[in-house]
Design an enzyme around this catalytic site. Structure first.
Site, PDB file in Angstrom:
ATOM      1  N   ASP A  87      -5.210   2.368   0.014  1.00  0.00           N
ATOM      2  CA  ASP A  87      -5.460   1.349  -1.009  1.00  0.00           C
ATOM      3  C   ASP A  87      -4.158   0.854  -1.622  1.00  0.00           C
ATOM      4  OD1 ASP A  87      -8.505   1.418  -1.244  1.00  0.00           O
ATOM      5  OD2 ASP A  87      -7.996   3.531  -1.451  1.00  0.00           O
ATOM      6  N   ASP A  94      -0.375   5.706   2.355  1.00  0.00           N
ATOM      7  CA  ASP A  94      -1.581   5.562   1.560  1.00  0.00           C
ATOM      8  C   ASP A  94      -2.367   4.359   2.091  1.00  0.00           C
ATOM      9  OD1 ASP A  94      -3.367   5.860  -0.635  1.00  0.00           O
ATOM     10  OD2 ASP A  94      -2.233   4.383  -1.779  1.00  0.00           O
TER      11      ASP A  94
END
Length: 233
Positions: free
Chosen positions: A34, A32
């Site tokens: 963020d 991922d």
């Protein structure tokens, strides 16, 4: 590996790596963006610029805990960005920081013939630059609609949700000729759970409780080089 027995490096319980991916063969790590690849949440930074920071951050937190359906939550947050000039992406990008150990992790994996990909519920306007700076091989993110140099408050195309993240992991592995047993997925939110569970090794990184329960392993220190401790030589 049973989900209820998620392991943690912080508890010195990473000895059981016999079935984990190995650095001695090509592999694929997908993470991922963020709060994983970077310390910040881009949507929250955009919200600050739009004067809706607190409102957007609250929705982000609920979505990452799995309390809200991600696509609906993203559309609601993006709607609050209507009218922002596209120059805001330059401002936000300059505020971002790669998570401690992120670049070292990527370089080490590349040195062992691995590929690295990132999947983001954030936006291409920022992720494209991060991918170039981090020498990332594959990336996928949402794209925001722009009209006359300003955001319209809408997302273009299919939203990068948990299912899209899972499909990206599988497609990149297929494209690179990597067996799924040689894949690693790293993330912090509920929308990362399907790819974390599908990977040969799924790691919850400073993650919400629901994500930690779903992962094979957990890291609760903001140091991405800790991922290497779970890989066999």
């Amino acid at each position: 590996m049973m989900q209820e027995h998620a392991q943690s490096l912080d508890d010195n319980t990473a000895e059981n790596t016999a079935d984990n991916p190995t650095l001695s063969k090509p592999g694929l790590l997908v993470m991922d963006v963020d709060s994983t690849l970077i310390d910040e949440e881009v949507i929250d930074e955009l919200g600050e610029a739009a004067g809706a920071g607190d409102e957007i951050a609250a929705v982000t937190e609920r979505a990452m805990r799995g309390e809200l359906e991600f696509c609906d939550a993203l559309r609601a947050r993006v709607a609050l960005l209507e009218g922002l000039p596209v120059s805001v992406f330059d401002t936000v990008h300059d505020k971002l920081h790669f998570t401690n150990g992120a670049l070292e992790l990527i370089d080490t994996l590349h040195a062992h013939g691995w590929k690295v990909g990132v999947v983001s519920g954030g936006f291409h306007e920022v992720v494209d630059r991060l991918a170039e700076e981090g020498h990332i091989d594959h990336w996928l993110a949402n794209r925001l609609e722009v009209h006359d140099g300003k955001l319209t408050g809408k997302v273009l195309g299919e939203i990068v949700c948990k299912t899209v993240k899972l499909h990206a992991l599988r497609e990149w592995a297929r494209r690179d000729g990597i067996d799924m047993a040689q894949t690693v997925a790293v993330g912090d939110g509920a929308n990362d759970i399907p790819m974390i569970q599908a990977a040969g090794l799924g790691i919850a990184f400073c993650a919400k409780p629901k994500t930690q329960l779903a992962a094979h392993e957990s890291i609760n220190e903001r140091d991405l080089t800790k991922v290497l401790g779970f890989l066999r030589d």
